[in-house]
Scaffold this active site. Structure first.
Site, PDB file in Angstrom:
ATOM      1  N   LYS A  21      32.798 -16.644   3.441  1.00  0.00           N
ATOM      2  CA  LYS A  21      31.623 -16.583   4.315  1.00  0.00           C
ATOM      3  C   LYS A  21      31.163 -17.973   4.720  1.00  0.00           C
ATOM      4  O   LYS A  21      31.016 -18.866   3.882  1.00  0.00           O
ATOM      5  CB  LYS A  21      30.498 -15.834   3.593  1.00  0.00           C
ATOM      6  CG  LYS A  21      29.279 -15.549   4.465  1.00  0.00           C
ATOM      7  CD  LYS A  21      28.274 -14.689   3.713  1.00  0.00           C
ATOM      8  CE  LYS A  21      27.092 -14.315   4.595  1.00  0.00           C
ATOM      9  NZ  LYS A  21      26.116 -13.462   3.884  1.00  0.00           N
ATOM     10  N   CYS A  76      28.295  -9.566   5.844  1.00  0.00           N
ATOM     11  CA  CYS A  76      26.863  -9.268   5.849  1.00  0.00           C
ATOM     12  C   CYS A  76      26.124  -9.940   7.005  1.00  0.00           C
ATOM     13  O   CYS A  76      26.322  -9.600   8.167  1.00  0.00           O
ATOM     14  CB  CYS A  76      26.259  -9.642   4.500  1.00  0.00           C
ATOM     15  SG  CYS A  76      24.610  -8.952   4.224  1.00  0.00           S
ATOM     16  N   GLU A  93      30.920  -5.926   0.087  1.00  0.00           N
ATOM     17  CA  GLU A  93      30.615  -7.313  -0.291  1.00  0.00           C
ATOM     18  C   GLU A  93      30.356  -7.408  -1.798  1.00  0.00           C
ATOM     19  O   GLU A  93      29.675  -6.564  -2.368  1.00  0.00           O
ATOM     20  CB  GLU A  93      29.374  -7.773   0.481  1.00  0.00           C
ATOM     21  CG  GLU A  93      28.917  -9.173   0.152  1.00  0.00           C
ATOM     22  CD  GLU A  93      27.591  -9.522   0.813  1.00  0.00           C
ATOM     23  OE1 GLU A  93      27.277 -10.725   0.876  1.00  0.00           O
ATOM     24  OE2 GLU A  93      26.875  -8.600   1.269  1.00  0.00           O
TER      25      GLU A  93
END
Length: 510
Positions: free
Chosen positions: A328, A380, A262
């Protein structure tokens, strides 16, 4: 029983519950912890039960999410006292959900083990939904290495949690019946445990998915091990680029795919497009594709996005506007965006963490492609939301992918809990999962949730492994949480109906 004893039992059993999760993995302690909660919820007066449940919750959550202190104190600039206070406040908020459970148990004088589990399922649903949700530390995760792991591909972690609470209640009722020498109840509860335990263990032997013969990718995970206090330092940018450049060059032409974690490069992707264009050319020449987590600003919408893109993909030549990008969706409150931003940001540096102004990508996005294989990504925090990942699963999906930067949480229990949840996603959906992280724990996970290869934590290293995709669909992949929610509702309605019927019969007899 003395109140202080009740409160002590509650606090200790709450703390014990955390040891059922990774990195400790004493999965049997989940039943001990929940047994303690059931004891205080059932066998004391309402005010005592509610305060005891609050203490159970504070022990459970303060210890269980203590890793948040690392990011708040070390990287948010808050004092140690303020960071612990904020963890305590979060824990006090999370305590409201177990307290709601105890209130409902007391209000309706619940005795049935299955109703305990149904009520807990309701309160856990609320915890995972209100204010965008924080479904961390669901007890179902503790059972991934137990003999009962086979429930997960059928009912998901929500069903595993239902089973764990139900089993705890049955054990509690069994012990209570033994103490009262109520042998008929002893035999019923013992039989229930044997039957359901046996069926659950048998479910683990059922294969809902099969490997795709003749398919597979040799994949390298690049773990840069960039310290969080250096990661966003502009002066460290070139050192970071150099670390990942060396790791990529070492595996170009040898691996089919190289995956970076990430926000691997601590700057806007828009500002270093020549780097990505050069990487795209070299990767194509070597027939290796490279996935990179980037911070990207959409020039049309102006959105700042936490995203994943590819270089070296012949079907999607590198450009900022590439359609082969995942952004995301489920952002971390206060970490990636600040609720009530105009009010909170001026108050304290804790509300101004680096890169805390992201916007959300779409909830459901097209398959993310690499080497003509389809990936279902989660960045994440998103990996803890099983339903979101399930909704992004397509018929053509070969792999689950998650990239992360757990350097925020240092050498704490947080990254291990995070890994455990990633393992559950693979088991639920019957797909191999690839996890690339900055400081670890970078792993390859098979479709049963088992770790096939793992890089050491806090080392600058790479990890290469061949992953074979699967075909087929688990019941959970097809139906999600709907079956367990419907079953919980049916159990509650049946209980309500039988209670009402008994009352009417008693009135008619009078």
């Amino acid at each position: 029983m003395n109140k202080l004893v009740v409160y002590l039992i509650a606090l200790i059993s709450g703390v014990i519950g955390v040891f059922a999760f990774s990195p400790f993995d004493y999965w049997g302690l989940a039943y001990v912890s929940l047994g303690g909660l059931l004891f205080v919820a059932k066998n004391t007066k309402k005010s005592t039960a509610l305060f005891a449940t609050f203490l159970w919750s504070m022990g459970f959550f303060c210890f269980g999410v203590s890793w948040l202190n690392v990011s708040i104190h070390q990287f948010g600039g808050a004092s140690l006292g303020v960071s612990y206070l904020l963890v305590g406040l979060l824990s006090a908020y999370l305590a409201l959900y177990p307290m709601l459970f105890t209130y409902l148990v007391q209000r309706f004088q619940v005795q049935s083990a299955v109703i305990f589990a149904a009520i807990w399922t309701l309160t856990e649903f609320l915890r995972g939904w209100v204010f965008t949700g924080f479904p961390w530390l669901q007890f179902g995760y503790t059972q991934i290495d137990s003999p009962f792991y086979g429930i997960a591909p059928i009912f998901g972690v929500t069903g595993m949690t239902f089973f764990t609470v139900w089993t705890s209640a049955v054990i509690f009722n069994l012990v209570f019946s033994l103490s009262k020498k109520q042998w008929n109840l002893v035999s019923v509860n013992a039989l229930l445990l044997l039957v359901v335990g046996g069926l659950s263990a048998y479910a683990g032997k059922v294969n809902f998915v099969q490997p795709k013969e003749g398919k597979g990718l040799t994949i390298t995970l690049a773990q840069g091990n960039i310290e969080q206090n250096l990661k966003w330092d502009p002066e460290y940018l070139y050192a970071t680029v150099d670390i990942y450049q060396k790791q990529i060059l070492a595996h170009l032409g040898k691996s089919d795919l190289i995956i970076l974690p990430e926000s691997a490069l601590p700057t806007l992707e828009n500002s270093i497009t020549p780097f990505f264009e050069a990487l795209d050319r070299v990767a194509k020449e070597k027939n290796t594709e490279v996935m990179i987590g980037t911070v990207y600003r959409d020039e049309q919408s102006g959105k700042l996005l936490n995203s994943i893109m590819t270089a070296g993909n012949p079907d999607f030549p590198y450009e900022l506007t590439t359609k082969n990008r995942y952004s995301k969706h489920h952002l971390v409150p206060f970490g990636e965006y600040v609720p009530l931003e105009s009010l909170l940001r001026p108050l304290n540096s804790v509300f101004n963490l680096p890169m805390s102004a992201f916007q959300s990508g779409d909830a459901v996005q097209p398959s993310f492609m690499a080497k003509q294989h389809a990936f279902a990504p989660a960045i994440c925090y998103e990996i803890i939301f099983g339903e979101q990942l399930r909704e992004n699963l397509k018929k053509e999906t070969d792999y689950l992918l998650t990239i992360s930067n757990d350097a925020w949480f240092g050498d704490s229990i947080g990254p291990w809990q995070h890994l455990q949840m990633a393992r559950m996603r693979a088991l639920e959906l019957g797909k191999p999962l690839i996890r690339a992280t900055n400081t670890g724990i970078s792993v390859f996970i098979d479709a049963k949730g088992n770790i096939e290869a793992q890089a050491p934590q806090f080392e600058e290293t790479t990890l290469t492994h061949k992953m074979v995709p699967t075909e087929g669909k688990t019941p959970y992949a097809a139906l999600g949480n709907l079956p367990i929610y419907v079953l919980s509702l049916i159990f509650v309605l049946l209980r309500g109906f039988t209670t009402l019927l008994k009352r009417r019969l008693n009135l008619s007899q009078k």
